[in-house]
Design a protein around this motif. Structure first.
Motif, PDB file in Angstrom:
ATOM      1  N   THR A   1       0.836  -1.206   0.000  1.00  0.00           N
ATOM      2  CA  THR A   1       0.000   0.000   0.000  1.00  0.00           C
ATOM      3  C   THR A   1       0.870   1.254   0.000  1.00  0.00           C
ATOM      4  O   THR A   1       0.624   2.190  -0.769  1.00  0.00           O
ATOM      5  CB  THR A   1      -0.927   0.007   1.231  1.00  0.00           C
ATOM      6  OG1 THR A   1      -1.744  -1.153   1.192  1.00  0.00           O
ATOM      7  CG2 THR A   1      -1.793   1.242   1.260  1.00  0.00           C
ATOM      8  N   MET A   2       1.877   1.284   0.849  1.00  0.00           N
ATOM      9  CA  MET A   2       2.772   2.429   0.908  1.00  0.00           C
ATOM     10  C   MET A   2       3.521   2.591  -0.416  1.00  0.00           C
ATOM     11  O   MET A   2       3.708   3.709  -0.898  1.00  0.00           O
ATOM     12  CB  MET A   2       3.761   2.279   2.066  1.00  0.00           C
ATOM     13  CG  MET A   2       3.091   2.411   3.404  1.00  0.00           C
ATOM     14  SD  MET A   2       4.091   2.143   4.901  1.00  0.00           S
ATOM     15  CE  MET A   2       5.736   1.992   4.402  1.00  0.00           C
ATOM     16  N   TYR A   3       3.928   1.488  -1.003  1.00  0.00           N
ATOM     17  CA  TYR A   3       4.628   1.497  -2.281  1.00  0.00           C
ATOM     18  C   TYR A   3       3.735   2.101  -3.369  1.00  0.00           C
ATOM     19  O   TYR A   3       4.173   2.955  -4.133  1.00  0.00           O
ATOM     20  CB  TYR A   3       5.030   0.067  -2.623  1.00  0.00           C
ATOM     21  CG  TYR A   3       5.737  -0.104  -3.927  1.00  0.00           C
ATOM     22  CD1 TYR A   3       7.052   0.306  -4.083  1.00  0.00           C
ATOM     23  CD2 TYR A   3       5.103  -0.693  -5.007  1.00  0.00           C
ATOM     24  CE1 TYR A   3       7.713   0.145  -5.284  1.00  0.00           C
ATOM     25  CE2 TYR A   3       5.750  -0.858  -6.212  1.00  0.00           C
ATOM     26  CZ  TYR A   3       7.060  -0.442  -6.340  1.00  0.00           C
ATOM     27  OH  TYR A   3       7.704  -0.603  -7.537  1.00  0.00           O
ATOM     28  N   SER A   4       2.474   1.699  -3.410  1.00  0.00           N
ATOM     29  CA  SER A   4       1.522   2.242  -4.381  1.00  0.00           C
ATOM     30  C   SER A   4       1.312   3.734  -4.166  1.00  0.00           C
ATOM     31  O   SER A   4       1.250   4.506  -5.127  1.00  0.00           O
ATOM     32  CB  SER A   4       0.175   1.531  -4.280  1.00  0.00           C
ATOM     33  OG  SER A   4       0.310   0.177  -4.582  1.00  0.00           O
ATOM     34  N   GLN A   5       1.194   4.136  -2.908  1.00  0.00           N
ATOM     35  CA  GLN A   5       1.025   5.555  -2.591  1.00  0.00           C
ATOM     36  C   GLN A   5       2.236   6.361  -3.043  1.00  0.00           C
ATOM     37  O   GLN A   5       2.094   7.468  -3.569  1.00  0.00           O
ATOM     38  CB  GLN A   5       0.797   5.751  -1.093  1.00  0.00           C
ATOM     39  CG  GLN A   5      -0.535   5.264  -0.608  1.00  0.00           C
ATOM     40  CD  GLN A   5      -0.664   5.386   0.907  1.00  0.00           C
ATOM     41  OE1 GLN A   5       0.328   5.482   1.627  1.00  0.00           O
ATOM     42  NE2 GLN A   5      -1.891   5.371   1.386  1.00  0.00           N
ATOM     43  N   LEU A   6       3.427   5.817  -2.843  1.00  0.00           N
ATOM     44  CA  LEU A   6       4.638   6.501  -3.249  1.00  0.00           C
ATOM     45  C   LEU A   6       4.669   6.677  -4.767  1.00  0.00           C
ATOM     46  O   LEU A   6       4.972   7.769  -5.264  1.00  0.00           O
ATOM     47  CB  LEU A   6       5.882   5.740  -2.788  1.00  0.00           C
ATOM     48  CG  LEU A   6       7.231   6.284  -3.278  1.00  0.00           C
ATOM     49  CD1 LEU A   6       7.436   7.727  -2.827  1.00  0.00           C
ATOM     50  CD2 LEU A   6       8.359   5.395  -2.811  1.00  0.00           C
TER      51      LEU A   6
ATOM     52  N   ARG B   1       2.162   6.807  -6.818  1.00  0.00           N
ATOM     53  CA  ARG B   1       1.161   7.826  -7.177  1.00  0.00           C
ATOM     54  C   ARG B   1       1.670   9.225  -6.853  1.00  0.00           C
ATOM     55  O   ARG B   1       1.481  10.159  -7.625  1.00  0.00           O
ATOM     56  CB  ARG B   1      -0.166   7.554  -6.462  1.00  0.00           C
ATOM     57  CG  ARG B   1      -1.022   6.513  -7.158  1.00  0.00           C
ATOM     58  CD  ARG B   1      -2.458   6.534  -6.648  1.00  0.00           C
ATOM     59  NE  ARG B   1      -2.566   6.311  -5.218  1.00  0.00           N
ATOM     60  CZ  ARG B   1      -2.642   5.132  -4.633  1.00  0.00           C
ATOM     61  NH1 ARG B   1      -2.633   4.035  -5.352  1.00  0.00           N
ATOM     62  NH2 ARG B   1      -2.740   5.029  -3.322  1.00  0.00           N
ATOM     63  N   TYR B   2       2.319   9.370  -5.715  1.00  0.00           N
ATOM     64  CA  TYR B   2       2.874  10.668  -5.331  1.00  0.00           C
ATOM     65  C   TYR B   2       3.906  11.126  -6.362  1.00  0.00           C
ATOM     66  O   TYR B   2       3.908  12.288  -6.781  1.00  0.00           O
ATOM     67  CB  TYR B   2       3.506  10.580  -3.941  1.00  0.00           C
ATOM     68  CG  TYR B   2       4.172  11.860  -3.513  1.00  0.00           C
ATOM     69  CD1 TYR B   2       3.426  12.924  -3.047  1.00  0.00           C
ATOM     70  CD2 TYR B   2       5.553  12.007  -3.587  1.00  0.00           C
ATOM     71  CE1 TYR B   2       4.029  14.120  -2.659  1.00  0.00           C
ATOM     72  CE2 TYR B   2       6.170  13.187  -3.200  1.00  0.00           C
ATOM     73  CZ  TYR B   2       5.392  14.232  -2.737  1.00  0.00           C
ATOM     74  OH  TYR B   2       6.002  15.410  -2.368  1.00  0.00           O
TER      75      TYR B   2
ATOM     76  N   GLU C   1       2.140  14.260  -7.925  1.00  0.00           N
ATOM     77  CA  GLU C   1       2.602  15.477  -7.250  1.00  0.00           C
ATOM     78  C   GLU C   1       3.906  16.018  -7.830  1.00  0.00           C
ATOM     79  O   GLU C   1       4.078  17.225  -7.951  1.00  0.00           O
ATOM     80  CB  GLU C   1       2.771  15.233  -5.747  1.00  0.00           C
ATOM     81  CG  GLU C   1       1.492  14.833  -5.045  1.00  0.00           C
ATOM     82  CD  GLU C   1       0.403  15.885  -5.130  1.00  0.00           C
ATOM     83  OE1 GLU C   1       0.725  17.084  -5.027  1.00  0.00           O
ATOM     84  OE2 GLU C   1      -0.762  15.505  -5.308  1.00  0.00           O
TER      85      GLU C   1
ATOM     86  N   TRP D   1       7.280  13.711   2.674  1.00  0.00           N
ATOM     87  CA  TRP D   1       5.993  13.068   2.401  1.00  0.00           C
ATOM     88  C   TRP D   1       5.953  11.675   3.012  1.00  0.00           C
ATOM     89  O   TRP D   1       4.964  11.296   3.644  1.00  0.00           O
ATOM     90  CB  TRP D   1       5.749  13.003   0.888  1.00  0.00           C
ATOM     91  CG  TRP D   1       4.465  12.348   0.544  1.00  0.00           C
ATOM     92  CD1 TRP D   1       3.223  12.907   0.493  1.00  0.00           C
ATOM     93  CD2 TRP D   1       4.279  10.963   0.216  1.00  0.00           C
ATOM     94  NE1 TRP D   1       2.288  11.969   0.145  1.00  0.00           N
ATOM     95  CE2 TRP D   1       2.908  10.760  -0.030  1.00  0.00           C
ATOM     96  CE3 TRP D   1       5.139   9.876   0.097  1.00  0.00           C
ATOM     97  CZ2 TRP D   1       2.380   9.524  -0.378  1.00  0.00           C
ATOM     98  CZ3 TRP D   1       4.618   8.648  -0.250  1.00  0.00           C
ATOM     99  CH2 TRP D   1       3.256   8.484  -0.480  1.00  0.00           C
TER     100      TRP D   1
ATOM    101  N   THR E   1       3.234  10.650   5.734  1.00  0.00           N
ATOM    102  CA  THR E   1       2.153   9.848   5.159  1.00  0.00           C
ATOM    103  C   THR E   1       2.276   8.366   5.458  1.00  0.00           C
ATOM    104  O   THR E   1       1.284   7.715   5.769  1.00  0.00           O
ATOM    105  CB  THR E   1       2.110  10.040   3.628  1.00  0.00           C
ATOM    106  OG1 THR E   1       1.993  11.419   3.344  1.00  0.00           O
ATOM    107  CG2 THR E   1       0.943   9.294   3.018  1.00  0.00           C
ATOM    108  N   CYS E   2       3.461   7.846   5.363  1.00  0.00           N
ATOM    109  CA  CYS E   2       3.618   6.390   5.376  1.00  0.00           C
ATOM    110  C   CYS E   2       4.137   5.803   6.672  1.00  0.00           C
ATOM    111  O   CYS E   2       4.142   4.596   6.830  1.00  0.00           O
ATOM    112  CB  CYS E   2       4.547   5.976   4.244  1.00  0.00           C
ATOM    113  SG  CYS E   2       3.814   6.286   2.633  1.00  0.00           S
TER     114      CYS E   2
END
Length: 74
Positions: free
Chosen positions: A4-9, A11-12, A16, A59, A63-64
């Motif tokens: 999940t954290m990897y996916s968020q990263l 996307r960021y 962003e 971030w 976030t993570c």
């Protein structure tokens, strides 16, 4: 780093920082099995600036990293 954290990263980085997918793919190939080196590899290859590297780490920190109460022992 969890999936999940990897996916968020990822996307960021794309949304962003507007990094091209090719740049992210190159860094992912170089990082091998350990995705925690991804931000540093992006910087080492000149794909992000030092300021962007700081932004990524800020971030990640906000976030993570799970916020757990600090336990003190007396």
């Amino acid at each position: 780093m969890t999936a999940t954290m990897y996916s968020q990263l990822l996307r960021y980085l794309q949304n962003e920082l507007a990094l091209p997918e090719a740049s992210i793919a190159l860094a992912l190939r170089q990082s091998g099995q350990d995705s925690s080196f991804l931000p540093m590899i992006l910087w080492q290859y000149g794909l992000i600036t030092l300021k962007q590297l700081d932004q990524i780490y800020d971030w990640l920190a906000t976030t993570c990293i799970p916020k757990e109460p600090v336990t003190t022992y007396s």
